[in-house]
Design a protein around this motif. Sequence first.
Motif, PDB file in Angstrom:
ATOM      1  N   UNK A  19       0.821  -1.209   0.000  1.00 38.39           N
ATOM      2  CA  UNK A  19       0.000   0.000   0.000  1.00 38.39           C
ATOM      3  C   UNK A  19       0.855   1.260   0.000  1.00 38.39           C
ATOM      4  N   UNK A  20       1.910   1.274   0.805  1.00 36.44           N
ATOM      5  CA  UNK A  20       2.762   2.458   0.944  1.00 36.44           C
ATOM      6  C   UNK A  20       3.411   2.844  -0.374  1.00 36.44           C
ATOM      7  N   UNK A  21       3.866   1.840  -1.147  1.00 33.57           N
ATOM      8  CA  UNK A  21       4.593   2.117  -2.383  1.00 33.57           C
ATOM      9  C   UNK A  21       3.746   1.851  -3.631  1.00 33.57           C
ATOM     10  N   UNK A  22       2.458   1.615  -3.440  1.00 38.60           N
ATOM     11  CA  UNK A  22       1.537   1.365  -4.569  1.00 38.60           C
ATOM     12  C   UNK A  22       2.097   0.299  -5.500  1.00 38.60           C
ATOM     13  N   UNK A  23       2.459  -0.832  -4.922  1.00 37.26           N
ATOM     14  CA  UNK A  23       3.108  -1.913  -5.661  1.00 37.26           C
ATOM     15  C   UNK A  23       2.069  -2.801  -6.346  1.00 37.26           C
ATOM     16  N   UNK A  24       2.338  -3.114  -7.596  1.00 34.94           N
ATOM     17  CA  UNK A  24       1.532  -4.099  -8.321  1.00 34.94           C
ATOM     18  C   UNK A  24       2.088  -5.481  -7.987  1.00 34.94           C
ATOM     19  N   UNK A  25       1.309  -6.326  -7.290  1.00 34.71           N
ATOM     20  CA  UNK A  25       1.857  -7.600  -6.794  1.00 34.71           C
ATOM     21  C   UNK A  25       1.911  -8.695  -7.861  1.00 34.71           C
ATOM     22  N   UNK A  26       3.007  -8.758  -8.577  1.00 32.28           N
ATOM     23  CA  UNK A  26       3.199  -9.799  -9.586  1.00 32.28           C
ATOM     24  C   UNK A  26       3.979 -10.981  -9.018  1.00 32.28           C
ATOM     25  N   UNK A  27       5.277 -10.737  -8.694  1.00 33.00           N
ATOM     26  CA  UNK A  27       6.177 -11.799  -8.228  1.00 33.00           C
ATOM     27  C   UNK A  27       6.730 -11.424  -6.857  1.00 33.00           C
ATOM     28  N   UNK A  28       6.685 -12.377  -5.935  1.00 28.99           N
ATOM     29  CA  UNK A  28       7.266 -12.187  -4.601  1.00 28.99           C
ATOM     30  C   UNK A  28       8.408 -13.162  -4.412  1.00 28.99           C
ATOM     31  N   UNK A  29       9.595 -12.625  -4.182  1.00 34.04           N
ATOM     32  CA  UNK A  29      10.765 -13.454  -3.861  1.00 34.04           C
ATOM     33  C   UNK A  29      11.151 -13.172  -2.414  1.00 34.04           C
ATOM     34  N   UNK A  30      11.411 -14.218  -1.648  1.00 29.74           N
ATOM     35  CA  UNK A  30      11.828 -14.042  -0.254  1.00 29.74           C
ATOM     36  C   UNK A  30      13.027 -14.929   0.059  1.00 29.74           C
ATOM     37  N   UNK A  31      14.046 -14.316   0.609  1.00 34.99           N
ATOM     38  CA  UNK A  31      15.185 -15.031   1.192  1.00 34.99           C
ATOM     39  C   UNK A  31      15.600 -14.197   2.393  1.00 34.99           C
ATOM     40  N   UNK A  32      14.865 -14.375   3.487  1.00 33.75           N
ATOM     41  CA  UNK A  32      14.988 -13.439   4.612  1.00 33.75           C
ATOM     42  C   UNK A  32      15.191 -14.142   5.943  1.00 33.75           C
ATOM     43  N   UNK A  33      15.811 -15.312   5.902  1.00 31.29           N
ATOM     44  CA  UNK A  33      16.276 -16.013   7.106  1.00 31.29           C
ATOM     45  C   UNK A  33      15.180 -16.255   8.135  1.00 31.29           C
ATOM     46  N   UNK A  34      13.989 -16.563   7.685  1.00 28.67           N
ATOM     47  CA  UNK A  34      12.912 -16.918   8.606  1.00 28.67           C
ATOM     48  C   UNK A  34      11.719 -15.993   8.565  1.00 28.67           C
ATOM     49  N   UNK A  35      11.875 -14.799   8.001  1.00 33.13           N
ATOM     50  CA  UNK A  35      10.740 -13.868   7.965  1.00 33.13           C
ATOM     51  C   UNK A  35       9.623 -14.394   7.075  1.00 33.13           C
ATOM     52  N   UNK A  36       9.936 -15.387   6.225  1.00 34.99           N
ATOM     53  CA  UNK A  36       8.903 -15.950   5.355  1.00 34.99           C
ATOM     54  C   UNK A  36       7.749 -16.548   6.170  1.00 34.99           C
TER      55      UNK A  36
END
Length: 330
Positions: free
Chosen positions: A241-258
């Motif tokens: 919402x803050x950055x008005x992002x169009x949610x196409x692809x989500x990549x996560x490599x965040x050591x557990x935050x997933x």
Amino acid sequence: MGLLRRVKALLRSRRLFRNWLSLGIRYQLVRYGLIKGNNLLTAICRDGNTSLIEPQVYGFIANVYYDGLIAGYDCGSKSVVLTNGSKLPLNRLHEIVGIKYGWFFNGDCWFKGGIMFKAMRWPIIETFELNQYNVIDVRGRVVVDVGAFVGDSAIYFALKGARKVYAIEPHPEAYEEMLMNISLNGLGDKIMPINIAVGRNGVVCISPDNDITSANVTYSMTEVECSGTRVRSIRLGDLIQKYSIEPDVLKMDCEGCEYDVIMNDYDAVKLFKELVFEYHAYATGRPVSELLRALSRDFKCEFVNEGFLQKYQPRYKREELGMIHCINID
């Protein structure tokens, strides 16, 4: 390392050091604990200059020289001399992995095929050489890259045709290096770097012990609880919402935050058409089956890159660490 290789490496080190024999003998005595106290080795280079070297560093230099990855060692500057004449300081010796994969160091940056990085990090090799993210097609799409580190994956996605990449990285040092790498590659128009953590709304505390090579961070909700670097944390939905992002692809490599993202902010996750993420069950103590059950409501998921992880992360079982690719079937 076999005995024959050790002997051959020692003999070849004659081209590096005048005192190659005594140096090699002392190294072995230190290595097997037969010499106590000050273990620094005094190396005498071919030009007569001397240099104090830690035993493990000497062993590494002798071996990479034997393998042809370096052309020499300069005692004066305490640097290895690469085959192109550039010098790599001993405190950056771990970056020599880039040479094995055809990257070149010009004395300041690493480059290959028009791509440049300020420092060589293992995730760069994972992304560009071992094709960790070739399971997704990002052409013309918007990518939210959670755990962008020094920008390796964000730069990869941008070069693969992503329309926009939001590169999310909480670690201040990694974030600053990412800014340099984005600039080096002229991708400031495609990549938006954001120094924030994704998971819960609050504060992420990065311990003073966590340098740029350590991605482990712990959540802290008050200033008092954090003795390290405080970085703001935000929910994925609020980020969108803050950055008005169009949610196409989500990549996560965040050591557990997933786990926080998927289990506590699923309404935001299900907006994405495609997911690729590394799960860290060993760090969270929660089984990967939790994530798969939650995602099965809207996504078809599969384990990917298992051979890659078995080869380069053999200490972890599939239940502890892996990568998952999901397609939204709604």
